[in-house]
Motif scaffolding. Structure first.
Motif, PDB file in Angstrom:
ATOM      1  N   ILE A  51     -96.605  27.755 -78.321  1.00  0.00           N
ATOM      2  CA  ILE A  51     -95.435  28.044 -77.498  1.00  0.00           C
ATOM      3  C   ILE A  51     -94.782  26.714 -77.146  1.00  0.00           C
ATOM      4  O   ILE A  51     -95.468  25.767 -76.742  1.00  0.00           O
ATOM      5  N   GLU A  52     -93.453  26.640 -77.323  1.00  0.00           N
ATOM      6  CA  GLU A  52     -92.717  25.409 -77.011  1.00  0.00           C
ATOM      7  C   GLU A  52     -93.123  24.877 -75.653  1.00  0.00           C
ATOM      8  O   GLU A  52     -93.318  25.636 -74.724  1.00  0.00           O
ATOM      9  N   SER A  53     -93.202  23.610 -75.550  1.00  0.00           N
ATOM     10  CA  SER A  53     -93.689  22.796 -74.439  1.00  0.00           C
ATOM     11  C   SER A  53     -95.180  22.549 -74.621  1.00  0.00           C
ATOM     12  O   SER A  53     -95.917  22.372 -73.677  1.00  0.00           O
ATOM     13  N   LYS A  54     -95.600  22.582 -75.883  1.00  0.00           N
ATOM     14  CA  LYS A  54     -96.943  22.165 -76.294  1.00  0.00           C
ATOM     15  C   LYS A  54     -98.061  22.970 -75.664  1.00  0.00           C
ATOM     16  O   LYS A  54     -99.007  22.432 -75.110  1.00  0.00           O
ATOM     17  N   GLN A  55     -97.980  24.277 -75.778  1.00  0.00           N
ATOM     18  CA  GLN A  55     -99.015  25.172 -75.262  1.00  0.00           C
ATOM     19  C   GLN A  55     -99.558  26.003 -76.410  1.00  0.00           C
ATOM     20  O   GLN A  55     -98.805  26.664 -77.117  1.00  0.00           O
ATOM     21  N   LEU A  56    -100.881  25.970 -76.626  1.00  0.00           N
ATOM     22  CA  LEU A  56    -101.522  26.840 -77.605  1.00  0.00           C
ATOM     23  C   LEU A  56    -102.143  28.014 -76.869  1.00  0.00           C
ATOM     24  O   LEU A  56    -102.738  27.846 -75.804  1.00  0.00           O
ATOM     25  N   PHE A  57    -102.004  29.193 -77.439  1.00  0.00           N
ATOM     26  CA  PHE A  57    -102.486  30.420 -76.823  1.00  0.00           C
ATOM     27  C   PHE A  57    -103.151  31.244 -77.913  1.00  0.00           C
ATOM     28  O   PHE A  57    -102.593  31.393 -79.000  1.00  0.00           O
ATOM     29  N   ASN A  91     -99.313  30.033 -66.812  1.00  0.00           N
ATOM     30  CA  ASN A  91     -98.192  29.166 -67.149  1.00  0.00           C
ATOM     31  C   ASN A  91     -96.883  29.966 -67.186  1.00  0.00           C
ATOM     32  O   ASN A  91     -96.243  30.057 -68.237  1.00  0.00           O
ATOM     33  N   PRO A  92     -96.443  30.552 -66.066  1.00  0.00           N
ATOM     34  CA  PRO A  92     -95.302  31.471 -66.094  1.00  0.00           C
ATOM     35  C   PRO A  92     -93.968  30.829 -66.468  1.00  0.00           C
ATOM     36  O   PRO A  92     -93.077  31.516 -66.961  1.00  0.00           O
ATOM     37  N   HIS A  93     -93.831  29.512 -66.308  1.00  0.00           N
ATOM     38  CA  HIS A  93     -92.546  28.875 -66.606  1.00  0.00           C
ATOM     39  C   HIS A  93     -92.246  28.780 -68.106  1.00  0.00           C
ATOM     40  O   HIS A  93     -91.113  28.503 -68.486  1.00  0.00           O
ATOM     41  N   ILE A  94     -93.241  29.034 -68.972  1.00  0.00           N
ATOM     42  CA  ILE A  94     -92.964  28.958 -70.415  1.00  0.00           C
ATOM     43  C   ILE A  94     -92.698  30.326 -71.039  1.00  0.00           C
ATOM     44  O   ILE A  94     -92.455  30.419 -72.234  1.00  0.00           O
ATOM     45  N   ILE A  95     -92.738  31.395 -70.229  1.00  0.00           N
ATOM     46  CA  ILE A  95     -92.450  32.732 -70.756  1.00  0.00           C
ATOM     47  C   ILE A  95     -91.000  32.757 -71.253  1.00  0.00           C
ATOM     48  O   ILE A  95     -90.089  32.329 -70.559  1.00  0.00           O
ATOM     49  N   GLY A  96     -90.811  33.229 -72.461  1.00  0.00           N
ATOM     50  CA  GLY A  96     -89.481  33.291 -73.062  1.00  0.00           C
ATOM     51  C   GLY A  96     -89.158  32.087 -73.941  1.00  0.00           C
ATOM     52  O   GLY A  96     -88.136  32.082 -74.613  1.00  0.00           O
ATOM     53  N   ASN A  97     -90.030  31.079 -73.940  1.00  0.00           N
ATOM     54  CA  ASN A  97     -89.808  29.919 -74.807  1.00  0.00           C
ATOM     55  C   ASN A  97     -90.014  30.301 -76.269  1.00  0.00           C
ATOM     56  O   ASN A  97     -90.659  31.307 -76.580  1.00  0.00           O
ATOM     57  N   ASP A  98     -89.473  29.493 -77.171  1.00  0.00           N
ATOM     58  CA  ASP A  98     -89.697  29.707 -78.600  1.00  0.00           C
ATOM     59  C   ASP A  98     -91.187  29.583 -78.895  1.00  0.00           C
ATOM     60  O   ASP A  98     -91.907  28.843 -78.216  1.00  0.00           O
ATOM     61  N   TYR A  99     -91.638  30.275 -79.922  1.00  0.00           N
ATOM     62  CA  TYR A  99     -93.052  30.254 -80.279  1.00  0.00           C
ATOM     63  C   TYR A  99     -93.201  30.341 -81.792  1.00  0.00           C
ATOM     64  O   TYR A  99     -92.264  30.683 -82.511  1.00  0.00           O
TER      65      TYR A  99
END
Length: 149
Positions: A51-57, A91-99
């Motif tokens: 997920i954009e902003s360097k988050q792996l899920f 990490n609710p602020h990254i919801i809706g980011n490109d993935y």
């Protein structure tokens, strides 16, 4: 010299497994493989999502699977909803980011990661990137002249 854990750092090429199709169609369930017309099965796969902003899920998700083509099919709307639920607490602020759905991990690695946070280099080392990402256009049912099929 210390061993480096990242595939990129160690010079190893990434391990590859499966082909992938992110189904953008709400009304198409792909009960048959769009490539070979074999009946698909339902299987769970631990998908690695960047997920954009360097988050792996890692999301353990039920997907359609064609064993003949080794193709995983997952609905885009379901994936986005489950990812939003998973990120809403941590990490609710990254919801809706490109993935980008990058690949899968083995089930034992997913279980270990859900019990203890796996360090990023270990996760990358254990990940299987997709061999290929496919895209299909849906042709509505109906009668067509032979030259338009």
């Amino acid at each position: 010299m210390p061993k480096q854990s990242s595939n990129k750092l160690s010079g190893k090429s990434p391990k590859k497994r499966h082909k992938f199709f992110l189904n953008p169609y709400n009304d198409c369930a792909f009960t048959k493989c769009p490539k070979c017309d074999t009946k698909t099965k339902v299987r769970k796969f631990p998908l690695v999502i960047f997920i954009e902003s360097k988050q792996l899920f890692i999301l353990n998700k039920q997907c359609k699977y064609c064993s003949v083509c080794d193709l995983i099919i997952t609905k885009k709307q379901e994936l986005e909803a489950l990812t939003a639920i998973g990120m809403s607490q941590s990490n609710p602020h990254i919801i809706g980011n490109d993935y980008l759905v990058m690949g899968t991990v083995d089930r034992k690695d997913w279980k270990e990661g859900s019990q203890n946070a796996l360090p990023l280099p270990d996760l990358i080392e254990r990940m299987y990137v997709f061999k290929d990402v496919w895209d299909f256009d849906i042709i509505p049912a109906g009668w067509y002249p032979n030259d338009e099929k």
